[in-house]
Design a protein around this motif. Sequence first.
Motif, mmCIF file in Angstrom:
data_model
loop_
_atom_site.group_PDB
_atom_site.id
_atom_site.type_symbol
_atom_site.label_atom_id
_atom_site.label_comp_id
_atom_site.label_asym_id
_atom_site.label_seq_id
_atom_site.Cartn_x
_atom_site.Cartn_y
_atom_site.Cartn_z
ATOM 1 N N LYS A 1 -1.403 13.806 -13.138
ATOM 2 C CA LYS A 1 -1.540 13.904 -13.906
ATOM 3 C C LYS A 1 -1.382 12.983 -15.670
ATOM 4 C CE LYS A 1 -3.885 18.620 -13.360
ATOM 5 N NZ LYS A 1 -3.761 19.823 -13.659
ATOM 6 N N ASN A 2 0.504 13.346 -15.155
ATOM 7 C CA ASN A 2 1.655 12.154 -15.957
ATOM 8 C C ASN A 2 1.273 10.891 -16.063
ATOM 9 O OD1 ASN A 2 2.634 14.878 -16.979
ATOM 10 N ND2 ASN A 2 4.480 14.604 -14.873
ATOM 11 N N ILE A 3 -0.002 10.247 -14.609
ATOM 12 C CA ILE A 3 0.599 8.636 -15.248
ATOM 13 C C ILE A 3 -0.964 8.840 -15.883
ATOM 14 C CG2 ILE A 3 -0.692 6.740 -13.935
ATOM 15 C CD1 ILE A 3 1.688 7.359 -11.366
ATOM 16 N N TYR A 4 -1.974 9.805 -15.334
ATOM 17 C CA TYR A 4 -3.281 9.207 -16.846
ATOM 18 C C TYR A 4 -3.197 9.716 -17.863
ATOM 19 C CZ TYR A 4 -7.529 11.472 -18.429
ATOM 20 O OH TYR A 4 -9.073 11.137 -19.418
ATOM 21 N N ASN A 5 -2.524 10.929 -18.735
ATOM 22 C CA ASN A 5 -2.031 11.295 -20.026
ATOM 23 C C ASN A 5 -1.031 9.454 -19.830
ATOM 24 O OD1 ASN A 5 -3.290 13.416 -19.600
ATOM 25 N ND2 ASN A 5 -0.740 14.760 -18.329
ATOM 26 N N ILE A 6 -0.038 9.000 -19.799
ATOM 27 C CA ILE A 6 0.343 8.219 -20.184
ATOM 28 C C ILE A 6 -1.070 6.899 -20.733
ATOM 29 C CG2 ILE A 6 1.642 5.624 -19.384
ATOM 30 C CD1 ILE A 6 3.117 8.032 -17.872
ATOM 31 N N MET A 7 -1.860 6.781 -19.266
ATOM 32 C CA MET A 7 -2.364 5.502 -19.078
ATOM 33 C C MET A 7 -3.274 5.729 -19.851
ATOM 34 S SD MET A 7 -3.084 3.577 -15.479
ATOM 35 C CE MET A 7 -3.687 2.578 -16.376
ATOM 36 N N HIS A 8 -4.021 6.879 -20.777
ATOM 37 C CA HIS A 8 -5.314 7.671 -21.210
ATOM 38 C C HIS A 8 -4.544 7.490 -22.740
ATOM 39 C CE1 HIS A 8 -8.712 9.716 -23.158
ATOM 40 N NE2 HIS A 8 -7.684 10.164 -23.360
#
Length: 250
Positions: free
Chosen positions: A205-212
């Motif tokens: 989820k952290n990587i998703y948030n960063i990429m989003h």
Amino acid sequence: MDLDALKHAVSGLADKSHYDKIKIFGWWLHVYKGRPSFSGADIAKCYADLHFVAPSSFGPYIKTLFEKKELLKAGAGYELENKVREKLDAYGQSEVTIKINNLLTELADKLPDMAERAYYQEALICYTHGSRRAAIVMTWNIAYSHLCDHVLGKRLADFNARWLLTFPGMHKNRVRAITKMDDFNDELKESEVLIICRDAGLITKNIYNIMHAALGRRNAAAHPSSVIIDQLQTDAYIVDLITNVILQVA
């Protein structure tokens, strides 16, 4: 870089000799004001804007620098000799800039594919030459391509299975599946790829948030707008994608 930033970038600028100040201000006029040449009046304005004590005349100093071939005639004014200018280019690189240059270079060295390595080098060129929007767009492309390569190489079945569940409406007419890199662009939006990867557990989820968030910033940089993208934002963007996405998704 404005003059105030230059004063902080050049340690002890106020105490340097007039010869050094003239060269440094000349470099700043070349690089950050886009001036092909400069005059004594241009240098005097730099002194005045920074409230530095100026000599009674810049003529003798400029003449000496010209005789030493550190300045060259350029129309009605002067320009820095190439070696002098290259030496002063170091003032345009902060510690953060150097850190990011090293990160990009080290990352490129880890890539066996020469085409990808060349692309990384182009991102580095954009960054070091102040093309912030281009650097942001290219860094996003690197991170997104890296994610897609990861899916293709290691988690393709998981991705395709999750696609059916996350976006079932896309499969009403036919069952779709990713089989090659071009399919990502042909079948899905980048934002949809991120959601599927998150839902399938391919990224945290952290990587998703960063990429989003990075995708939104990329969109702002890629299109003409009133959004201001400064050096600090660019630095943070590149470091975040490299250290928290590219080097973590393996």
